[in-house]
Design a protein around this motif. Sequence first.
Motif, PDB file in Angstrom:
ATOM      1  N   GLU A 154     -51.132   6.830  -0.442  1.00  0.00           N
ATOM      2  CA  GLU A 154     -51.987   5.702  -0.076  1.00  0.00           C
ATOM      3  C   GLU A 154     -51.911   5.389   1.416  1.00  0.00           C
ATOM      4  O   GLU A 154     -52.876   4.889   2.001  1.00  0.00           O
ATOM      5  CB  GLU A 154     -51.584   4.467  -0.882  1.00  0.00           C
ATOM      6  CG  GLU A 154     -51.921   4.562  -2.360  1.00  0.00           C
ATOM      7  CD  GLU A 154     -51.655   3.257  -3.080  1.00  0.00           C
ATOM      8  OE1 GLU A 154     -51.221   2.285  -2.409  1.00  0.00           O
ATOM      9  OE2 GLU A 154     -51.872   3.198  -4.308  1.00  0.00           O
ATOM     10  N   HIS A 155     -50.765   5.656   2.026  1.00  0.00           N
ATOM     11  CA  HIS A 155     -50.580   5.391   3.463  1.00  0.00           C
ATOM     12  C   HIS A 155     -49.965   6.640   4.103  1.00  0.00           C
ATOM     13  O   HIS A 155     -48.782   6.644   4.457  1.00  0.00           O
ATOM     14  CB  HIS A 155     -49.673   4.176   3.673  1.00  0.00           C
ATOM     15  CG  HIS A 155     -50.106   2.957   2.926  1.00  0.00           C
ATOM     16  ND1 HIS A 155     -51.013   2.056   3.434  1.00  0.00           N
ATOM     17  CD2 HIS A 155     -49.761   2.493   1.688  1.00  0.00           C
ATOM     18  CE1 HIS A 155     -51.204   1.080   2.559  1.00  0.00           C
ATOM     19  NE2 HIS A 155     -50.460   1.326   1.489  1.00  0.00           N
ATOM     20  N   PRO A 156     -50.756   7.706   4.258  1.00  0.00           N
ATOM     21  CA  PRO A 156     -50.183   9.002   4.654  1.00  0.00           C
ATOM     22  C   PRO A 156     -49.614   9.048   6.062  1.00  0.00           C
ATOM     23  O   PRO A 156     -48.671   9.798   6.312  1.00  0.00           O
ATOM     24  CB  PRO A 156     -51.372   9.968   4.507  1.00  0.00           C
ATOM     25  CG  PRO A 156     -52.581   9.104   4.629  1.00  0.00           C
ATOM     26  CD  PRO A 156     -52.212   7.789   4.043  1.00  0.00           C
ATOM     27  N   TRP A 157     -50.138   8.279   6.993  1.00  0.00           N
ATOM     28  CA  TRP A 157     -49.712   8.423   8.386  1.00  0.00           C
ATOM     29  C   TRP A 157     -48.583   7.482   8.770  1.00  0.00           C
ATOM     30  O   TRP A 157     -47.641   7.893   9.449  1.00  0.00           O
ATOM     31  CB  TRP A 157     -50.908   8.214   9.321  1.00  0.00           C
ATOM     32  CG  TRP A 157     -51.953   9.272   9.174  1.00  0.00           C
ATOM     33  CD1 TRP A 157     -53.187   9.143   8.608  1.00  0.00           C
ATOM     34  CD2 TRP A 157     -51.841  10.640   9.571  1.00  0.00           C
ATOM     35  NE1 TRP A 157     -53.860  10.338   8.620  1.00  0.00           N
ATOM     36  CE2 TRP A 157     -53.060  11.277   9.215  1.00  0.00           C
ATOM     37  CE3 TRP A 157     -50.848  11.390  10.188  1.00  0.00           C
ATOM     38  CZ2 TRP A 157     -53.288  12.628   9.458  1.00  0.00           C
ATOM     39  CZ3 TRP A 157     -51.075  12.738  10.434  1.00  0.00           C
ATOM     40  CH2 TRP A 157     -52.278  13.342  10.075  1.00  0.00           C
ATOM     41  N   THR A 158     -48.670   6.231   8.368  1.00  0.00           N
ATOM     42  CA  THR A 158     -47.678   5.247   8.807  1.00  0.00           C
ATOM     43  C   THR A 158     -46.839   4.681   7.670  1.00  0.00           C
ATOM     44  O   THR A 158     -45.913   3.913   7.924  1.00  0.00           O
ATOM     45  CB  THR A 158     -48.367   4.085   9.536  1.00  0.00           C
ATOM     46  OG1 THR A 158     -49.334   3.480   8.651  1.00  0.00           O
ATOM     47  CG2 THR A 158     -49.083   4.585  10.786  1.00  0.00           C
ATOM     48  N   GLY A 159     -47.126   5.020   6.418  1.00  0.00           N
ATOM     49  CA  GLY A 159     -46.339   4.520   5.306  1.00  0.00           C
ATOM     50  C   GLY A 159     -46.590   3.050   5.020  1.00  0.00           C
ATOM     51  O   GLY A 159     -47.498   2.424   5.580  1.00  0.00           O
TER      52      GLY A 159
END
Length: 203
Positions: free
Chosen positions: A49-54
């Motif tokens: 759901e939040h691949p780049w920043t978590g």
Amino acid sequence: GVVLMGGFGVGTAMLQERIDSITEVTDAPDQSVVDRYTLWAAATGMWREHPWTGVGLKNFPEYRDGHATLALSSGSDIAGAGEEYHRQALLSPHSMYLLVLSEQGLIGLLTLAGGWLALLVCALRRLLRARRRGPGLDCALVAVGLLLWLLTDFVYGDIGGPSTVLTGVALGLTAWWALSRDDLPRTARCDEASERVEEAATR
């Protein structure tokens, strides 16, 4: 010959016993195994759901229940080793890489893992130089072995508990050795190492 065959038989029996235990865990895992797999799946779901920043630093517990299945228990049973029985909340996925991936995304994971791999490369380079020159080979083997152990251990564990300080000190000393210059005289390196050990002991 009899001793060799006997040892081979014992080794084969132990190997078979280990394989049987793994099969039993796969067929009918206990709750701790179920919790670990469920937490891993939850961490992976957060990352998707939040691949780049978590989901944010230290936010895994907040998002855990929204991504975990009903198979996850309320806590882990802790007892033994001088500790009384108590329930430990499941606040991490028990994998350093998945924890960073879920909370800080690909950016955080690549930064952290890239730094560790760069440190490992530096340690391996110093290991090769130590093998050619002779002195310092023992330190090189310890440093490289420690880094390999940490990188492997973080697959199924993360930082937390009393061992955190020890892990940090060991990793720091290994980094100091791997990144330090090796063109100094041996006596100077020994004196510098002794001073650092004494300074750490006084603290």
